[in-house]
Motif scaffolding. Structure first.
Motif, PDB file in Angstrom:
ATOM      1  N   GLN A 118      -0.356 -17.121-116.817  1.00 27.41           N
ATOM      2  CA  GLN A 118       0.574 -16.064-117.523  1.00 27.41           C
ATOM      3  C   GLN A 118       2.015 -16.040-116.681  1.00 27.41           C
ATOM      4  O   GLN A 118       2.018 -15.856-115.646  1.00 27.41           O
ATOM      5  CB  GLN A 118       0.006 -14.659-117.673  1.00 27.41           C
ATOM      6  N   VAL A 119       2.942 -15.659-117.712  1.00 30.15           N
ATOM      7  CA  VAL A 119       4.194 -15.108-117.106  1.00 30.15           C
ATOM      8  C   VAL A 119       4.581 -13.471-117.444  1.00 30.15           C
ATOM      9  O   VAL A 119       3.927 -13.154-118.447  1.00 30.15           O
ATOM     10  CB  VAL A 119       5.374 -15.836-117.637  1.00 30.15           C
ATOM     11  N   PRO A 120       5.168 -12.938-116.494  1.00 23.75           N
ATOM     12  CA  PRO A 120       5.872 -13.645-115.154  1.00 23.75           C
ATOM     13  C   PRO A 120       5.056 -13.681-114.109  1.00 23.75           C
ATOM     14  O   PRO A 120       3.979 -13.043-113.885  1.00 23.75           O
ATOM     15  CB  PRO A 120       7.117 -12.347-115.186  1.00 23.75           C
ATOM     16  N   VAL A 121       5.707 -14.418-113.207  1.00 20.42           N
ATOM     17  CA  VAL A 121       5.103 -14.459-111.710  1.00 20.42           C
ATOM     18  C   VAL A 121       6.554 -14.332-110.978  1.00 20.42           C
ATOM     19  O   VAL A 121       7.465 -14.909-111.238  1.00 20.42           O
ATOM     20  CB  VAL A 121       4.669 -15.853-111.419  1.00 20.42           C
ATOM     21  N   MET A 122       6.420 -13.674-109.670  1.00 22.71           N
ATOM     22  CA  MET A 122       7.553 -13.527-108.827  1.00 22.71           C
ATOM     23  C   MET A 122       6.922 -14.012-107.216  1.00 22.71           C
ATOM     24  O   MET A 122       5.915 -13.741-106.767  1.00 22.71           O
ATOM     25  CB  MET A 122       8.104 -12.029-108.773  1.00 22.71           C
ATOM     26  N   GLU A 123       8.027 -14.831-106.877  1.00 16.91           N
ATOM     27  CA  GLU A 123       7.882 -14.963-105.501  1.00 16.91           C
ATOM     28  C   GLU A 123       8.773 -13.919-104.598  1.00 16.91           C
ATOM     29  O   GLU A 123       9.968 -13.787-104.691  1.00 16.91           O
ATOM     30  CB  GLU A 123       8.287 -16.311-105.096  1.00 16.91           C
ATOM     31  N   ILE A 124       8.094 -13.191-103.678  1.00 20.31           N
ATOM     32  CA  ILE A 124       8.664 -12.280-103.019  1.00 20.31           C
ATOM     33  C   ILE A 124       8.226 -12.205-101.474  1.00 20.31           C
ATOM     34  O   ILE A 124       7.217 -11.845-101.165  1.00 20.31           O
ATOM     35  CB  ILE A 124       8.374 -10.803-103.590  1.00 20.31           C
ATOM     36  N   GLU A 125       9.194 -12.380-100.820  1.00 18.16           N
ATOM     37  CA  GLU A 125       9.063 -12.374 -99.253  1.00 18.16           C
ATOM     38  C   GLU A 125       7.856 -13.224 -99.033  1.00 18.16           C
ATOM     39  O   GLU A 125       7.142 -12.761 -98.070  1.00 18.16           O
ATOM     40  CB  GLU A 125       8.858 -10.945 -98.671  1.00 18.16           C
ATOM     41  N   GLY A 126       7.878 -14.605 -99.386  1.00 12.33           N
ATOM     42  CA  GLY A 126       6.629 -15.489 -98.950  1.00 12.33           C
ATOM     43  C   GLY A 126       5.487 -15.072 -99.920  1.00 12.33           C
ATOM     44  O   GLY A 126       4.730 -15.854 -99.400  1.00 12.33           O
ATOM     45  N   GLN A 127       5.555 -14.128-100.643  1.00 12.60           N
ATOM     46  CA  GLN A 127       3.984 -13.999-101.250  1.00 12.60           C
ATOM     47  C   GLN A 127       4.486 -14.168-103.033  1.00 12.60           C
ATOM     48  O   GLN A 127       5.568 -14.014-103.286  1.00 12.60           O
ATOM     49  CB  GLN A 127       3.574 -12.403-101.092  1.00 12.60           C
ATOM     50  N   VAL A 128       3.235 -14.303-103.673  1.00 17.38           N
ATOM     51  CA  VAL A 128       3.311 -14.492-105.084  1.00 17.38           C
ATOM     52  C   VAL A 128       2.305 -13.581-105.821  1.00 17.38           C
ATOM     53  O   VAL A 128       1.292 -13.141-105.291  1.00 17.38           O
ATOM     54  CB  VAL A 128       2.753 -15.871-105.424  1.00 17.38           C
ATOM     55  N   PHE A 129       3.124 -12.904-106.520  1.00 10.49           N
ATOM     56  CA  PHE A 129       2.584 -11.778-107.263  1.00 10.49           C
ATOM     57  C   PHE A 129       2.711 -11.859-108.699  1.00 10.49           C
ATOM     58  O   PHE A 129       3.695 -12.410-109.405  1.00 10.49           O
ATOM     59  CB  PHE A 129       3.229 -10.519-106.995  1.00 10.49           C
TER      60      PHE A 129
ATOM     61  N   GLU B 259       0.974 -27.454-111.993  1.00 10.51           N
ATOM     62  CA  GLU B 259       1.821 -26.847-111.137  1.00 10.51           C
ATOM     63  C   GLU B 259       1.835 -25.467-111.267  1.00 10.51           C
ATOM     64  O   GLU B 259       2.143 -24.597-110.564  1.00 10.51           O
ATOM     65  CB  GLU B 259       3.257 -27.555-111.336  1.00 10.51           C
ATOM     66  N   PHE B 260       2.023 -24.764-112.536  1.00  7.58           N
ATOM     67  CA  PHE B 260       2.018 -23.342-112.677  1.00  7.58           C
ATOM     68  C   PHE B 260       0.862 -22.591-112.252  1.00  7.58           C
ATOM     69  O   PHE B 260       0.977 -21.520-111.815  1.00  7.58           O
ATOM     70  CB  PHE B 260       2.652 -23.119-113.928  1.00  7.58           C
ATOM     71  N   LEU B 261      -0.289 -23.354-112.613  1.00  7.97           N
ATOM     72  CA  LEU B 261      -1.481 -22.492-112.338  1.00  7.97           C
ATOM     73  C   LEU B 261      -1.691 -22.439-110.794  1.00  7.97           C
ATOM     74  O   LEU B 261      -2.546 -21.786-110.426  1.00  7.97           O
ATOM     75  CB  LEU B 261      -2.692 -23.384-113.152  1.00  7.97           C
ATOM     76  N   LYS B 262      -1.132 -23.265-110.147  1.00  7.18           N
ATOM     77  CA  LYS B 262      -0.997 -23.148-108.589  1.00  7.18           C
ATOM     78  C   LYS B 262      -0.628 -21.643-108.163  1.00  7.18           C
ATOM     79  O   LYS B 262      -1.045 -21.053-107.307  1.00  7.18           O
ATOM     80  CB  LYS B 262      -0.413 -24.214-107.805  1.00  7.18           C
ATOM     81  N   LEU B 263       0.496 -21.484-108.999  1.00  8.49           N
ATOM     82  CA  LEU B 263       1.195 -20.020-108.835  1.00  8.49           C
ATOM     83  C   LEU B 263       0.438 -18.958-109.161  1.00  8.49           C
ATOM     84  O   LEU B 263       0.118 -17.749-108.705  1.00  8.49           O
ATOM     85  CB  LEU B 263       2.502 -20.018-109.457  1.00  8.49           C
ATOM     86  N   ASN B 264      -0.148 -19.145-110.622  1.00  9.45           N
ATOM     87  CA  ASN B 264      -0.677 -18.066-111.106  1.00  9.45           C
ATOM     88  C   ASN B 264      -1.766 -18.740-111.894  1.00  9.45           C
ATOM     89  O   ASN B 264      -1.838 -19.354-112.997  1.00  9.45           O
ATOM     90  CB  ASN B 264      -0.103 -17.115-112.135  1.00  9.45           C
ATOM     91  N   PRO B 265      -3.281 -18.455-111.452  1.00  9.72           N
ATOM     92  CA  PRO B 265      -4.339 -19.176-112.231  1.00  9.72           C
ATOM     93  C   PRO B 265      -4.850 -18.633-113.519  1.00  9.72           C
ATOM     94  O   PRO B 265      -5.631 -19.158-114.160  1.00  9.72           O
ATOM     95  CB  PRO B 265      -5.693 -19.164-111.126  1.00  9.72           C
ATOM     96  N   ARG B 266      -4.064 -17.360-113.730  1.00 11.28           N
ATOM     97  CA  ARG B 266      -4.310 -16.766-115.104  1.00 11.28           C
ATOM     98  C   ARG B 266      -3.463 -17.621-116.111  1.00 11.28           C
ATOM     99  O   ARG B 266      -3.760 -17.450-117.235  1.00 11.28           O
ATOM    100  CB  ARG B 266      -4.203 -15.340-114.990  1.00 11.28           C
TER     101      ARG B 266
ATOM    102  N   LYS C  50      12.389 -14.798-106.423  1.00 17.01           N
ATOM    103  CA  LYS C  50      12.270 -15.843-107.436  1.00 17.01           C
ATOM    104  C   LYS C  50      11.350 -15.281-108.671  1.00 17.01           C
ATOM    105  O   LYS C  50      10.445 -14.948-108.331  1.00 17.01           O
ATOM    106  CB  LYS C  50      11.929 -17.346-106.990  1.00 17.01           C
ATOM    107  N   LEU C  51      11.815 -15.301-109.832  1.00 14.91           N
ATOM    108  CA  LEU C  51      10.929 -14.998-111.087  1.00 14.91           C
ATOM    109  C   LEU C  51      10.822 -16.279-111.928  1.00 14.91           C
ATOM    110  O   LEU C  51      11.883 -16.878-112.413  1.00 14.91           O
ATOM    111  CB  LEU C  51      11.887 -14.074-111.797  1.00 14.91           C
ATOM    112  N   TYR C  52       9.445 -16.382-112.112  1.00 13.24           N
ATOM    113  CA  TYR C  52       9.251 -17.568-113.366  1.00 13.24           C
ATOM    114  C   TYR C  52       9.301 -16.659-114.540  1.00 13.24           C
ATOM    115  O   TYR C  52       7.931 -15.858-114.530  1.00 13.24           O
ATOM    116  CB  TYR C  52       7.784 -18.120-112.851  1.00 13.24           C
ATOM    117  N   ALA C  53       9.824 -16.962-115.426  1.00 12.56           N
ATOM    118  CA  ALA C  53       9.789 -16.271-116.799  1.00 12.56           C
ATOM    119  C   ALA C  53       9.945 -16.995-118.029  1.00 12.56           C
ATOM    120  O   ALA C  53      10.010 -18.140-117.904  1.00 12.56           O
ATOM    121  CB  ALA C  53      10.996 -15.208-116.786  1.00 12.56           C
TER     122      ALA C  53
END
Length: 205
Positions: free
Chosen positions: A60-71, A51-58, A11-14
């Motif tokens: 910023q986009v993009p963020v990816m959920e990959i195999e259960g991890q967030v990058f 909600e988004f800051l829980k994924l990326n406290p910085r 999943k890509l947040y963009a």
């Protein structure tokens, strides 16, 4: 709907405004990798929501959920996709060739980002800073690319790699940074070569 890729959701947040998100879309498109894409409303500050800051406290986009991890980092996204689906084509494993690719990935993250990306952001009122200084850095980055591409078709190892993808978006958007490419003939020819690659996705807006 989440599209499964080899048993894992990708999943890509963009944001359509993000050149960094465009990099990831390009590689996904070139390799035909299915992915769920969630558009973040950048102009209404969706990237700064709780909600988004829980994924990326910085924030910023993009963020990816990959195999259960967030990058959070675009380079990490490109490296993962290239190694999982691209074979040796997009990120070689031979040490010297990999170093050459990563050399120009770092150039995209530093010279292009501090120059072209920053100048574009200032003009579009997405960030603050000195436009003059950012454009000076942008000119320096373009001069380096012009010299590099005067003697070769691609940024690294003699073929298209994620180095080209990393350098492409904000160079293609140089006019939005107040930096016309008229005198950068080798850079423009390289942009056209990139766009001529099969399944190269165009900008979404």
């Amino acid at each position: 709907m989440v599209l499964k890729t080899f048993g894992y959701p990708l999943k890509l947040y963009a944001s359509d405004n993000s050149g960094n998100a465009w990099k990831v879309r390009i590689l996904l498109g070139l390799l035909g990798v299915p992915c769920e894409i969630e558009n973040i409303d950048f102009f209404n500050r969706g990237h700064k929501s709780a909600e988004f800051l829980k994924l990326n406290p910085r924030g910023q986009v993009p963020v990816m959920e990959i195999e259960g991890q967030v990058f959070w980092d675009t380079t990490a996204h490109l490296v993962y996709i290239a190694r999982k689906w691209g074979g040796e084509q997009w990120l070689p494993t031979e040490p010297l060739a990999m170093a050459e690719v990563m050399h120009w990935m770092a150039f995209a993250q530093n010279d292009i980002q501090n120059g072209l990306q920053s100048a574009r952001g200032i003009i579009k009122q997405l960030k603050t800073g000195s436009l003059i200084e950012s454009q000076q850095l942008a000119r320096s980055a373009l001069d380096i690319m012009q010299a590099r591409l005067a003697t070769r078709e691609w940024m690294a190892v003699g073929r298209p790699t994620i180095a080209d993808i990393a350098c492409y978006p904000y160079t293609a958007l140089a006019h939005e940074a107040g930096m016309p490419l008229d005198s950068y003939t080798h850079v423009v020819a390289w942009l056209r070569r990139c766009e001529a690659l099969p399944r190269w996705p165009q900008r979404k807006h």
